[in-house]
Scaffold this active site. Structure first.
Site, PDB file in Angstrom:
ATOM      1  N   GLU B  65      -4.693  -1.663  -5.434  1.00 24.58           N
ATOM      2  CA  GLU B  65      -3.394  -1.767  -4.771  1.00 24.58           C
ATOM      3  C   GLU B  65      -3.048  -3.224  -4.467  1.00 24.58           C
ATOM      4  OE1 GLU B  65      -2.275   1.301  -2.046  1.00 24.58           O
ATOM      5  OE2 GLU B  65      -1.508  -0.158  -0.603  1.00 24.58           O
ATOM      6  N   PHE B  66      -1.798  -3.579  -4.753  1.00 35.32           N
ATOM      7  CA  PHE B  66      -1.302  -4.932  -4.496  1.00 35.32           C
ATOM      8  C   PHE B  66       0.000  -4.844  -3.714  1.00 35.32           C
ATOM      9  CE2 PHE B  66      -3.719  -5.094  -8.433  1.00 35.32           C
ATOM     10  CZ  PHE B  66      -4.535  -6.198  -8.243  1.00 35.32           C
ATOM     11  N   TRP B  97       5.797  -1.069  -1.233  1.00 30.28           N
ATOM     12  CA  TRP B  97       7.250  -1.162  -1.058  1.00 30.28           C
ATOM     13  C   TRP B  97       7.511  -1.827   0.279  1.00 30.28           C
ATOM     14  CZ3 TRP B  97      11.115   0.130  -4.339  1.00 30.28           C
ATOM     15  CH2 TRP B  97      12.398   0.368  -3.838  1.00 30.28           C
ATOM     16  N   HIS B 129       5.293   2.195  -5.138  1.00 28.77           N
ATOM     17  CA  HIS B 129       5.492   2.880  -3.860  1.00 28.77           C
ATOM     18  C   HIS B 129       6.980   2.994  -3.576  1.00 28.77           C
ATOM     19  CE1 HIS B 129       1.324   2.247  -1.900  1.00 28.77           C
ATOM     20  NE2 HIS B 129       1.212   2.067  -3.211  1.00 28.77           N
ATOM     21  N   HIS B 203      -2.612  11.658  10.429  1.00 25.64           N
ATOM     22  CA  HIS B 203      -1.612  10.610  10.604  1.00 25.64           C
ATOM     23  C   HIS B 203      -1.496  10.305  12.084  1.00 25.64           C
ATOM     24  CE1 HIS B 203       2.285   8.581  10.615  1.00 25.64           C
ATOM     25  NE2 HIS B 203       2.066   8.345   9.318  1.00 25.64           N
ATOM     26  N   LYS B 219       3.412  18.632   1.114  1.00 26.81           N
ATOM     27  CA  LYS B 219       3.761  17.585   0.147  1.00 26.81           C
ATOM     28  C   LYS B 219       3.261  17.945  -1.258  1.00 26.81           C
ATOM     29  CE  LYS B 219       2.134  13.952   2.645  1.00 26.81           C
ATOM     30  NZ  LYS B 219       1.913  12.549   3.062  1.00 26.81           N
ATOM     31  N   GLN B 230      -5.502   7.007   3.130  1.00 30.35           N
ATOM     32  CA  GLN B 230      -5.570   5.840   4.003  1.00 30.35           C
ATOM     33  C   GLN B 230      -7.021   5.382   4.035  1.00 30.35           C
ATOM     34  OE1 GLN B 230      -4.668   3.254   5.273  1.00 30.35           O
ATOM     35  NE2 GLN B 230      -3.107   3.950   6.753  1.00 30.35           N
ATOM     36  N   ASN B 458      -0.019 -22.163 -25.965  1.00 30.18           N
ATOM     37  CA  ASN B 458      -1.220 -21.432 -25.551  1.00 30.18           C
ATOM     38  C   ASN B 458      -1.505 -21.782 -24.107  1.00 30.18           C
ATOM     39  OD1 ASN B 458      -2.148 -20.537 -28.339  1.00 30.18           O
ATOM     40  ND2 ASN B 458      -2.113 -22.765 -28.589  1.00 30.18           N
TER      41      ASN B 458
END
Lengths: 646, 646
Positions: B65-66, B97, B129, B203, B219, B230, B458
């Site tokens: 994840e980024f 997001w 996301h 949550h 969901k 999480q 290059n």
């Protein structure tokens, strides 16, 4: 690709197709980019472009004229002749139009169907003659439409000989070839290449030689692309005619019609029809030997060779058109003596291509039909697109059913009696079937002294290359692995290799080893155990007549088994083992047991029941050794199987 | 294929793609028949199918994840990181997001554009996301449409963190992730794979752990395909959660979110955001070393490794999702210690594939962009069809123009000052340019002591394989043959070869030798004389900036220069020298002289004029030695040329 019987019928319409060396192609940018790299020029060009290219390159060429035969058997023979003469590399063949013979019908002896067979099944560039006789304008349009539908692209537009002594006016038709040319151009625009006849001595009905030349020019102005001449007996006749044509502004190619004298009677008949006069010096030679056919033919060959040499030496002639009279020997001999018969034809692809325009991009086929290319063409004739570059790119391969195994262009050249001699008047068990397969492989006579020169799956004797595998094939056939198709592995031989080469020169060809055979369920059970050990090295498909199918092929991917790498080209992979097509081939391969073999025997005869048993119980197996750089392991697979059975 | 700089950025979304061995593929008959044989599974499957296949085969996997970076420079760095981390073989990456950061905009730092770059330019399977915050229903639909248009196929549907302390109801929007899931399914049917979040501790806003589990089930019932959790600190937390999910009938994959602790402050911040409690035993270790980043990271890696081992050993977990915080070291270290980092990634094709669904059949590219794959993807982004099987099958290759050489995903990683050090603060003549090329090849520092680690053509140091050609390359660059792309010939090396191998195992790969360079017209004149002698063995294309083009290539045929033969597959030929595309590449290759090099200098400065002179007067040349089984003759061609000049 090497198959058990194949190369003798590997027809190709062109002698040399390493067109890669020419830097500027006449074909459009678009078509050249989407085409089969090897075959661009010869498959994409129209006939007039091919002539032009040969004129530019200075390559000499020849063409062959045939007439439709009278009987169905003669039609079968003519098709074999097409295949054999195609090997010499004619630029085109043409088929005459016989108003008396229902020329546009679907009979196997009609002009239309013979031309259709030449173009589609023999892969020959073909000109269909058409005359004005006995046809209304609408008949002609309909016949041209039919020709177009069949894939014919060239028409020789003629008035035709009068039915009686004199030409009678056609009602609602045409009375002059020029009108037919105009009609073709009006109705079909530039679709057809149109050829017209030239008369080196003037047409017999023309007012004068000069008037006839003017008529010829009219035909050219009306849209004819080139001229083929009536026969003549002296080269100067043609050369004068050609100069006279040029003098009045005829610039299209003019091809001399060559008639090698093949017999006294045929000469007399032709002379009568064409109203030509045989020169005295020829009569002087022929009359004394008129009953000696061989002597006349030898003289005719001699005469034709020297006349052709004069024509070629003049520098004005590059192509020669031969009136073959449906015979092979004299024309072939003349061409060989002229050095124009292509002794070692380069194959553009390992299989015989069809000349139908729809198929011009085709460059991939399943290996299964390697020995039955005409059946493959027949069963795919309804396809709109043909695989190009990759088999998997083709639309779903829905093969037409092959119901009529007796279509004349698919029919065995051997009659029933001969087949019985080869395959056994009476079978005594499965072993007598093994024996037939073994004799076919070895070339040794069977126990009754007859050589087995064809099989239901192979109408020709064993191919040269399969000879390389002879020893192993003999051994396995003797034990009930009944082989019908095979090729050795090849790890990069030059594309010019006389046995396995194909495609343009400067390239390298490759093959994966392939073996296809019928065998019993007992052997299949052992084989499957053995194959486990080979994992992905060997891909197999095993199927019985009911369609029970065992395979280790990934998904439904085809396996490329023949490919070539050429200078400045994309890769070409003309042969694949395709799991989906295999099921269509299976139907045909099993049916051939019954249609070609079992039906030779009385119903409920033991012989017939033996074949029926094999048909019902054997499996059709194909094996591919993927590791083409190593020694072919398929023989080891078979040996291991026999060992397991012992 | 070997190029001067390439393999470090050879991103591939999948670790191993020799999917050929699986006998039953999930893809449909049709798609599998028309697809790239090598890549079926990994290019055709949707993400949920890839997960399923790995579950079935027992292969472990990971994902990363980024978050979108804040600045354009950081975006450039993140893309480099994608490329480097792609080498380890993540199943997917996901991009968060950030409602505050204009996440759907076209800014280079937006979530949408980062995800777009990952999927299209880095070839990574990517999840974008999306949260409900600050978006109306219509905004969401529009953003999903945009994501679809860009080639994104996976959405992580979240409610999102409240902007303030508490969640405020969205007007015309959604207040629960479940509503977003339903909306995606209503509006886009089955197009997207949908992921939702699971909370192993419940949550923070949920009434209870059980209530939260019920929400999660809702969901899934609404259409989510899998769950990512999480972060958590103890494996038993996740395993209990997973069992509880299963107990209430959640059967889709549940992927544990792993957070390797990388620093004291980032941990505190995350804990605050996620409202999680750090277990006392972790606090006890961390507090004393809170100012020692390295020590904390080591501890974090240790902790993550042991927790991941417990998860994997449970038999319930096959995939691990890493919260990277956009950092590389800790996550890579954990994966390496777990043995899940793919040290020697098999390449499905010799070049980095794009993950856009439009490009899933793509398996042929021109060799020219080998070191600039992102530019190739950019310039072909408007294509509707991609070449498959054969380059010539593609529609006319109309390349988009590359006007903006500074697009962040095409941009050099090196800043101007560094480039000047490498390429010369001041050039004194063409020879100083030769010197730069030579230093790039040799790896030796230039006269000012700086190594030349990239060139305008290059952006990466010389590839391992090109090292094999180093000696020859050095010699020719020193004399003004300025090479920018080359590959040696290869005559059938195993597809598993660590240097030149690609594609499924059990195959063989081949190459024709290739050499591409800029050089002066004087050298070109001599070269052309030399090339005559090589005839068709060497194909050449020689072009200057004005488009004057000299070639001996037949027609406009592409030349296949890299191909592979695999078990049970059709031939794959992923790289061609295409005469038509070469003219598009020419524009780019010449422009790079100006855009990347000349513009480093003042206008009208001598340095700039030297580069401009080369740009205006040199030729771009490519040479292919078609005779791949023989020793590469291209060096001989160059030697002969130099000899002729002497």
């Amino acid at each position: 690709m090497v198959n058990e019987a194949q190369h003798t019928c590997s027809a190709s319409s062109s002698s040399k197709s390493d067109g890669g060396s020419s830097s500027g192609s006449e074909s459009s940018k678009d078509s050249s980019r989407c085409s089969t790299p090897v075959l661009d020029a010869d498959r994409h060009e129209r006939l007039r472009e091919k002539m032009r290219r040969r004129l530019d390159s200075g390559d000499r060429w020849f063409s062959l004229e045939f007439f439709p035969p009278r009987t169905a058997n003669a039609a079968v023979n003519l098709i074999s002749r097409f295949d054999r003469m195609a090997a010499g590399g004619p630029l085109f063949v043409d088929v005459t139009w016989h108003p008396a013979g229902d020329p546009a019908s679907d009979k196997e002896t009609s002009s239309m169907i013979i031309a259709n067979t030449a173009v589609n099944y023999c892969g020959l560039e073909t000109i269909l003659h058409m005359t004005c006789c006995n046809q209304t304008r609408d008949d002609i349009t309909a016949n041209l439409q039919k020709a177009k539908r069949l894939g014919l692209k060239n028409i020789m537009a003629l008035r035709g000989d009068p039915i009686g002594e004199e030409w009678e006016e056609e009602v609602d038709g045409f009375n002059y070839a020029v009108d037919l040319v105009k009609h073709i151009r009006n109705e079909f625009d530039d679709y057809f290449d149109v050829c017209v006849a030239g008369y080196p001595k003037g047409h017999p009905e023309a007012e004068s030689y000069e008037a006839d030349l003017r008529h010829l020019k009219e035909k050219v102005l009306a849209g004819a692309d080139f001229i083929i001449t009536q026969l003549f007996f002296r080269s100067e006749t043609f050369l004068k005619f050609m100069k006279d044509c040029q003098a009045i502004g005829i610039t299209c190619p003019i091809i001399p019609g060559i008639f090698p004298i093949q017999g006294y009677h045929s000469l007399r008949q032709l002379v009568k029809l064409s109203k030509l006069e045989v020169p005295q010096e020829i009569k002087d030679v022929i009359e004394p030997i008129k009953d000696n056919d061989a002597a006349i033919r030898n003289y005719g060959v001699e005469l034709a060779v020297s006349m052709c040499r004069e024509l070629l030496d003049s520098g004005m002639v590059h192509g020669l058109h031969f009136y073959t009279l449906n015979r092979e020997v004299a024309t072939t001999e003349v061409l060989k003596r002229l050095g124009m018969w292509n002794e070692d034809p380069r194959r553009p692809l390992p299989w015989a291509v069809s000349a139908h325009p729809k198929r011009r991009v085709e460059d991939v086929r399943p290996i299964f039909w390697a020995s039955r290319p005409k059946s493959y063409i027949y069963r795919t004739q309804e396809w709109d697109d043909f695989p190009n570059g990759r088999w998997g790119n083709s639309s779903s391969p829905a093969f037409g059913e092959l119901k009529d195994y007796y279509l004349f262009y698919l029919k065995s050249k051997s009659p029933r009696e001969e087949l019985l001699k080869m395959w056994g008047e009476e079978l005594t068990g499965e072993e007598s079937v093994f024996e037939v397969f073994t004799c076919y492989i070895t070339g040794e006579p069977n126990k009754n002294g007859h050589k087995v020169t064809c099989m239901p799956w192979n109408d020709d004797p064993l191919a040269t290359e399969t000879n390389l595998l002879k020893e192993q094939l003999e051994k396995v056939n003797r034990r009930g692995i009944l082989t019908i198709n095979s090729q050795p592995n090849i790890n990069g031989k030059p594309s010019t290799d006389p046995i396995v080469g194909w495609g343009p020169s400067g390239g390298y060809v490759f093959q994966k080893a392939y073996l296809e055979f019928f065998t019993s369920s007992e052997i299949v059970t052992a084989l499957l155990k053995v194959l486990k050990k080979y994992e992905l090295r060997v891909n197999y498909h095993i199927v019985n007549v009911k369609g029970q199918n065992i395979t280790n092929a990934p998904d439904l991917q085809p396996n490329a088994v023949t490919w070539g790498i050429f200078p400045g080209r994309e890769i070409i992979q003309p042969t694949v083992v395709d799991p989906v097509s295999f099921l269509s081939w299976k139907d045909e391969a099993f049916a051939l047991w019954i249609e070609q073999w079992a039906k030779l025997y009385e119903e409920e005869s033991p012989s017939r029941m033996i074949i029926q048993y094999i048909h019902d119980n054997y499996y059709l197996v194909n094996l591919v050794d993927n590791d083409f750089p190593l020694e072919n392991c398929l023989w080891q697979v078979v040996d291991d199987t026999f060992e397991l059975l012992n």
